[in-house]
Motif scaffolding. Structure first.
Motif, PDB file in Angstrom:
ATOM      1  N   THR A  72       0.838  -1.188   0.000  1.00  0.00           N
ATOM      2  CA  THR A  72       0.000   0.000   0.000  1.00  0.00           C
ATOM      3  C   THR A  72       0.881   1.249   0.000  1.00  0.00           C
ATOM      4  OG1 THR A  72      -0.066   0.170   2.415  1.00  0.00           O
ATOM      5  CG2 THR A  72      -1.740  -1.227   1.361  1.00  0.00           C
ATOM      6  N   SER A  74       0.929   3.592   2.166  1.00  0.00           N
ATOM      7  CA  SER A  74       1.488   3.847   3.500  1.00  0.00           C
ATOM      8  C   SER A  74       2.563   2.834   3.878  1.00  0.00           C
ATOM      9  CB  SER A  74       0.373   3.836   4.550  1.00  0.00           C
ATOM     10  OG  SER A  74      -0.221   2.553   4.644  1.00  0.00           O
ATOM     11  N   SER A  75       2.524   1.635   3.302  1.00  0.00           N
ATOM     12  CA  SER A  75       3.478   0.596   3.703  1.00  0.00           C
ATOM     13  C   SER A  75       4.899   0.895   3.234  1.00  0.00           C
ATOM     14  CB  SER A  75       3.038  -0.769   3.162  1.00  0.00           C
ATOM     15  OG  SER A  75       3.275  -0.897   1.767  1.00  0.00           O
ATOM     16  N   ASP A  77       6.164   4.062   3.233  1.00  0.00           N
ATOM     17  CA  ASP A  77       6.578   5.365   3.768  1.00  0.00           C
ATOM     18  C   ASP A  77       7.852   5.284   4.603  1.00  0.00           C
ATOM     19  OD1 ASP A  77       4.514   6.675   2.544  1.00  0.00           O
ATOM     20  OD2 ASP A  77       3.228   6.783   4.315  1.00  0.00           O
ATOM     21  N   GLU A  78       7.930   4.282   5.487  1.00  0.00           N
ATOM     22  CA  GLU A  78       9.092   4.169   6.374  1.00  0.00           C
ATOM     23  C   GLU A  78      10.375   3.963   5.565  1.00  0.00           C
ATOM     24  OE1 GLU A  78      10.610   1.692  10.330  1.00  0.00           O
ATOM     25  OE2 GLU A  78       9.004   0.872   9.081  1.00  0.00           O
ATOM     26  N   LYS A 115       3.278  11.896  -3.323  1.00  0.00           N
ATOM     27  CA  LYS A 115       2.495  10.748  -2.888  1.00  0.00           C
ATOM     28  C   LYS A 115       2.369   9.760  -4.047  1.00  0.00           C
ATOM     29  CE  LYS A 115       1.578  12.495   1.178  1.00  0.00           C
ATOM     30  NZ  LYS A 115       2.154  11.902   2.420  1.00  0.00           N
ATOM     31  N   ASP A 153      -3.975   2.291  -2.884  1.00  0.00           N
ATOM     32  CA  ASP A 153      -4.268   3.548  -2.200  1.00  0.00           C
ATOM     33  C   ASP A 153      -5.040   3.220  -0.929  1.00  0.00           C
ATOM     34  OD1 ASP A 153      -5.458   5.983  -1.319  1.00  0.00           O
ATOM     35  OD2 ASP A 153      -5.300   6.812  -3.335  1.00  0.00           O
ATOM     36  N   ASP A 154      -4.475   3.520   0.238  1.00  0.00           N
ATOM     37  CA  ASP A 154      -5.121   3.187   1.512  1.00  0.00           C
ATOM     38  C   ASP A 154      -6.481   3.850   1.658  1.00  0.00           C
ATOM     39  OD1 ASP A 154      -2.626   2.033   3.323  1.00  0.00           O
ATOM     40  OD2 ASP A 154      -1.993   3.595   1.928  1.00  0.00           O
TER      41      ASP A 154
END
Length: 386
Positions: A72, A74-75, A77-78, A115, A153-154
């Motif tokens: 995703t 968000s997955s 991002d880190e 994004k 897309d979350d």
């Protein structure tokens, strides 16, 4: 007519090819590597093996092992932040399609920011991010040789298709020995995914002589070996054939695009978390039967390449055998129905219209020999329940 062809700049193919990893890093003039992988690759010792190879070659590296199946926005991002802060000049993607897709997203976001939704189709991303060396550990996605990545897309549960040279790995290491420990379920799902890539690339409206050659050879390698590796994962000859076939299928669809199966498959994965290869398998027999009337010769040639028909057989005979074989593969490889996977009919009906919108927006259905209207697509989706 000319054909545009995209391939990694460097490729190492064959058993033991992973040992060449440090040479590829040095060929890229890189010195700090971020290894993008998952926990399974750490447990199997593959991540440690790659890191040891790099250490012995005096190449600094760090392992990021928190990628997830069906990545995703968000997955990643880190890892994007780690890549930015750590001054890494090369990514190594080790794992299945999810790890490689994650690395492709990380490479662009770490270099250009923004994004993930900023980079989805219809935008074509030709900007070059961090260089990627892709090392697949499954014989299926072909992501090591493609200019595509798929990230969910979350906020909307849309599986965003992202396309362009910027997502193409700079180098690929295709070592079938890394697939020897794959369990039967993953072997089946990724193998059918590769077969789908080959068939869809061959019947795609964007097919060329170059993609045709790779698609047909992929079918010749995958079709006689898929059942073998499912039942006997220790068969090295079959594993090697599947790995070569999956890479050739990846080259084929990267240069011809996928079609209706993939367009309709992605929303199934996004909404119901069905693994990508498995949702392809659920759709492949019925969508092939739906599409044949608009490309009967092409589908018959698929049947011949797969060893299901002779050149002298009629087109109709070859196509009947093709559809029958795709259904038989699903049965033998224990591909579940959506209901058996745990999806309720009410939940399915509540999102089917959105699934159709997302499938059409991806652009993949437009490459199909027979392009369905929304009502036909709904009928195909509902056919998964019959």
């Amino acid at each position: 007519m000319s054909a545009s062809v995209t391939l990694p700049r460097m490729m190492e193919i064959g058993g033991g090819a992973i040992a060449r990893t440090p040479d590829l890093v040095k060929n890229l003039n890189a010195s700090r590597v971020l290894l993008i992988t998952d926990r399974t690759m750490v447990q199997f010792g593959y991540a440690d093996k790659v890191q040891q190879l790099l250490t012995h070659a005096d190449i600094e590296s760090r392992v990021y092992a928190d990628t997830i199946p069906e990545p995703t926005a968000s997955s990643v991002d880190e890892a994007v932040q780690i890549a930015k802060d750590g001054g890494f000049d090369c990514l190594i993607a080790l794992g299945g399609g999810s790890a490689i897709d994650s690395a492709k997203a990380i490479a662009i976001l770490a270099h250009f920011g923004g994004k993930m939704r900023d980079y989805k189709v219809p935008r074509i991303v030709n900007e070059q991010g961090l260089p990627i060396i892709a090392i697949p550990t499954t014989a299926g996605t072909g992501s090591e040789v493609t200019k595509f990545t798929v990230i969910t897309d979350d906020a909307t549960d849309e599986k965003m298709l992202c396309v362009g040279l910027g997502f193409s790995p700079t180098a690929a290491i295709v070592d079938y020995e890394l697939t020897m420990s794959l369990p039967a379920r993953i072997t089946a799902d990724t193998g059918i995914d590769a077969l789908t890539h080959a068939i869809e690339a061959y019947v795609s409206l964007k097919a060329s002589a170059f993609s045709d050659f790779n698609a047909l050879e992929a079918m010749r390698l995958i079709a006689p070996n898929l059942r073998t590796v499912y039942h006997n994962g220790n068969d090295t000859n079959a594993r090697e054939a599947m790995m070569r076939g999956a890479t050739l299928a990846g080259i084929a669809f990267s240069n011809a695009s996928v079609a209706l199966v993939h367009g309709m498959s992605r929303p199934i994965g996004a909404f119901f978390h069905v693994p990508h290869g498995l949702s392809n398998a659920m759709l492949l027999p019925s969508i092939t039967a739906f599409s044949i009337q608009e490309a009967p010769v092409r589908y018959a040639q698929c049947a011949v390449a797969m060893g299901l028909a002779r050149e002298t057989d009629s087109i109709d005979v070859a196509n009947v055998r093709l559809v029958e074989e795709l259904a038989a593969i699903n049965q033998e490889l224990n591909v579940p129905t959506l209901e058996e996977f745990g999806v309720t009919r009410d939940n399915f009906e509540s999102v089917v219209d959105t699934m159709i919108e997302q499938a059409l927006a991806s652009g993949s259905p437009a490459n199909n020999p027979r392009v369905p209207n929304p009502e036909e697509m709904k009928s195909l989706y509902r056919g998964l329940w019959s």
